[in-house]
Design a protein around this motif. Structure first.
Motif, mmCIF file in Angstrom:
data_model
loop_
_atom_site.group_PDB
_atom_site.id
_atom_site.type_symbol
_atom_site.label_atom_id
_atom_site.label_comp_id
_atom_site.label_asym_id
_atom_site.label_seq_id
_atom_site.Cartn_x
_atom_site.Cartn_y
_atom_site.Cartn_z
ATOM 1 N N SER A 89 58.141 13.101 22.862
ATOM 2 C CA SER A 89 58.950 11.901 23.063
ATOM 3 C C SER A 89 59.760 11.589 21.815
ATOM 4 C CB SER A 89 58.036 10.720 23.414
ATOM 5 O OG SER A 89 58.780 9.525 23.509
ATOM 6 N N ILE A 90 59.158 11.757 20.656
ATOM 7 C CA ILE A 90 59.869 11.504 19.410
ATOM 8 C C ILE A 90 60.866 12.617 19.117
ATOM 9 C CG2 ILE A 90 59.591 11.153 16.918
ATOM 10 C CD1 ILE A 90 56.911 9.813 17.550
ATOM 11 N N VAL A 91 60.525 13.860 19.479
ATOM 12 C CA VAL A 91 61.508 14.944 19.372
ATOM 13 C C VAL A 91 62.773 14.584 20.140
ATOM 14 C CG1 VAL A 91 62.037 17.319 20.053
ATOM 15 C CG2 VAL A 91 59.848 16.802 18.970
ATOM 16 N N GLU A 92 62.603 14.098 21.354
ATOM 17 C CA GLU A 92 63.764 13.739 22.169
ATOM 18 C C GLU A 92 64.543 12.577 21.541
ATOM 19 O OE1 GLU A 92 66.658 13.194 25.096
ATOM 20 O OE2 GLU A 92 65.517 14.925 24.382
ATOM 21 N N THR A 93 63.830 11.604 20.961
ATOM 22 C CA THR A 93 64.515 10.504 20.284
ATOM 23 C C THR A 93 65.346 11.019 19.118
ATOM 24 O OG1 THR A 93 62.787 8.918 20.909
ATOM 25 C CG2 THR A 93 64.175 8.342 19.025
ATOM 26 N N ILE A 94 64.772 11.909 18.327
ATOM 27 C CA ILE A 94 65.508 12.482 17.207
ATOM 28 C C ILE A 94 66.734 13.246 17.707
ATOM 29 C CG2 ILE A 94 65.404 14.188 15.338
ATOM 30 C CD1 ILE A 94 62.424 13.412 15.021
ATOM 31 N N ARG A 95 66.557 14.034 18.739
ATOM 32 C CA ARG A 95 67.676 14.811 19.280
ATOM 33 C C ARG A 95 68.747 13.913 19.884
ATOM 34 N NH1 ARG A 95 64.538 19.921 22.232
ATOM 35 N NH2 ARG A 95 64.205 21.131 20.302
ATOM 36 N N THR A 96 68.355 12.816 20.491
ATOM 37 C CA THR A 96 69.320 11.896 21.094
ATOM 38 C C THR A 96 70.286 11.347 20.051
ATOM 39 O OG1 THR A 96 67.795 11.237 22.860
ATOM 40 C CG2 THR A 96 69.581 9.699 22.326
ATOM 41 N N PHE A 97 69.756 10.992 18.882
ATOM 42 C CA PHE A 97 70.588 10.361 17.854
ATOM 43 C C PHE A 97 71.059 11.338 16.781
ATOM 44 C CE2 PHE A 97 68.104 6.916 19.720
ATOM 45 C CZ PHE A 97 69.123 6.046 20.058
ATOM 46 N N ALA A 98 70.468 12.535 16.746
ATOM 47 C CA ALA A 98 70.885 13.606 15.830
ATOM 48 C C ALA A 98 71.183 13.081 14.420
ATOM 49 C CB ALA A 98 72.105 14.338 16.403
ATOM 50 N N PRO A 99 70.196 12.484 13.767
ATOM 51 C CA PRO A 99 70.459 11.877 12.459
ATOM 52 C C PRO A 99 70.545 12.914 11.340
ATOM 53 C CG PRO A 99 68.134 11.730 12.960
ATOM 54 C CD PRO A 99 68.794 12.326 14.178
ATOM 55 N N ASP A 100 71.219 12.536 10.274
ATOM 56 C CA ASP A 100 71.154 13.314 9.046
ATOM 57 C C ASP A 100 69.846 13.052 8.314
ATOM 58 O OD1 ASP A 100 73.940 14.446 9.001
ATOM 59 O OD2 ASP A 100 74.415 12.311 9.038
ATOM 60 N N VAL A 101 69.385 11.801 8.383
ATOM 61 C CA VAL A 101 68.203 11.368 7.647
ATOM 62 C C VAL A 101 67.317 10.527 8.560
ATOM 63 C CG1 VAL A 101 67.420 9.832 5.797
ATOM 64 C CG2 VAL A 101 69.265 11.437 5.359
ATOM 65 N N ILE A 102 66.002 10.745 8.446
ATOM 66 C CA ILE A 102 65.011 9.956 9.181
ATOM 67 C C ILE A 102 64.199 9.157 8.171
ATOM 68 C CG2 ILE A 102 62.975 10.037 10.667
ATOM 69 C CD1 ILE A 102 64.065 12.754 11.709
ATOM 70 N N LEU A 103 63.937 7.888 8.477
ATOM 71 C CA LEU A 103 63.075 7.043 7.661
ATOM 72 C C LEU A 103 61.857 6.661 8.486
ATOM 73 C CD1 LEU A 103 66.053 6.691 6.537
ATOM 74 C CD2 LEU A 103 65.286 4.500 5.631
ATOM 75 N N THR A 104 60.661 6.760 7.888
ATOM 76 C CA THR A 104 59.455 6.401 8.625
ATOM 77 C C THR A 104 58.321 6.071 7.669
ATOM 78 O OG1 THR A 104 58.113 6.994 10.567
ATOM 79 C CG2 THR A 104 58.422 8.702 8.874
ATOM 80 N N HIS A 105 57.159 5.753 8.240
ATOM 81 C CA HIS A 105 55.989 5.342 7.472
ATOM 82 C C HIS A 105 55.395 6.489 6.656
ATOM 83 C CE1 HIS A 105 55.681 1.523 9.731
ATOM 84 N NE2 HIS A 105 56.056 2.241 10.775
ATOM 85 N N TYR A 106 54.827 6.131 5.524
ATOM 86 C CA TYR A 106 54.084 7.083 4.715
ATOM 87 C C TYR A 106 52.703 7.314 5.338
ATOM 88 C CZ TYR A 106 52.217 9.365 0.540
ATOM 89 O OH TYR A 106 51.670 10.267 -0.338
#
Length: 232
Positions: A89-106
């Motif tokens: 599900s998160i793979v698809e979210t990343i692919r949908t928005f095709a970001p240069d950079v991802i920010l998330t929790h440590y």
């Protein structure tokens, strides 16, 4: 430049990287916030009612920060699990928005949702570029993942973003989460560290700023150290 913040709950992005998101949005970059849950455990009343309130608060906060989109992925608050289904599900979210950079929790954080989110996003980041991992959207290859964290964990930033001039925008965005500002003030317990939420976050940003010679800063740890300047 395209930025995608993937967070566990409404208000996480504002607290940990709101200044960075506002700064990038202001300079014309496309910024998206994807919330895994609607934060339905963050209150004392009906979870359904709380979810609706928190989603609306997050949309108002997104407008304050100037982001392009605010998304909700439908995971269950307090019950995010590390499964293949959730990772895809998160793979698809990343692919949908095709970001240069991802920010998330440590990865080290007292909140179980934050820990699992970090692992899911890290592994989805890798899988998003693989052609044989099938999701509706085409593969993409983000440049890097930048992690944010709480001072209560082992998190130590190695990249700092100067958010001087965006302090008020960040504080205003946090204030949009009225239900959480009130909830954290009233219920105490393990989240007592967030008493006086807005002032506390601002003070932490001031401390980070002093470490780098600016008025206010947010700190990150990049997944790939070799590209750490990409977010600056």
């Amino acid at each position: 430049m395209e930025l995608l913040a993937i967070v566990a709950h409404p208000d996480d992005a504002d607290i940990f990287c709101g200044g960075t998101l506002a700064k990038h949005a202001d300079r014309g970059d496309t910024v998206t916030i994807a919330h895994l849950t609607s934060g339905e455990y963050g209150g004392l009343e009906s979870a359904t009612d709380i979810a609706a309130v928190r989603e609306e608060e997050a949309r108002r906060s997104g407008e304050t920060l100037g982001v392009a989109a605010v998304e909700f992925l439908g995971f269950e608050d307090g019950r995010i699990e590390y499964t293949l289904e959730n990772r895809l599900s998160i793979v698809e979210t990343i692919r949908t928005f095709a970001p240069d950079v991802i920010l998330t929790h440590y990865r080290d954080d007292m909140h179980p949702d934050h820990r699992v989110t970090s692992r899911l996003v890290t592994d989805a980041y890798y899988m998003a570029s693989l052609p044989l991992v099938e999701t509706p959207s085409d593969p993409c290859d983000p440049e890097n993942v930048y992690y944010f964290g709480k001072p209560t964990s082992e998190f130590e930033p190695s990249v700092y973003v100067d958010i001087t001039g965006y302090e008020d925008v960040k504080s205003d965005a946090i204030r949009q989460h009225e239900s959480q500002v009130e909830f954290l003030q009233s219920h105490g317990g393990i989240d007592a560290e967030f008493d006086n939420l807005v002032d506390g976050v601002a003070a932490e940003n001031t401390v980070l700023g002093k470490q780098t010679g600016v008025d206010s800063a947010e700190g990150f740890r990049p997944f790939h150290e070799t590209t750490r300047a990409y977010l600056e």
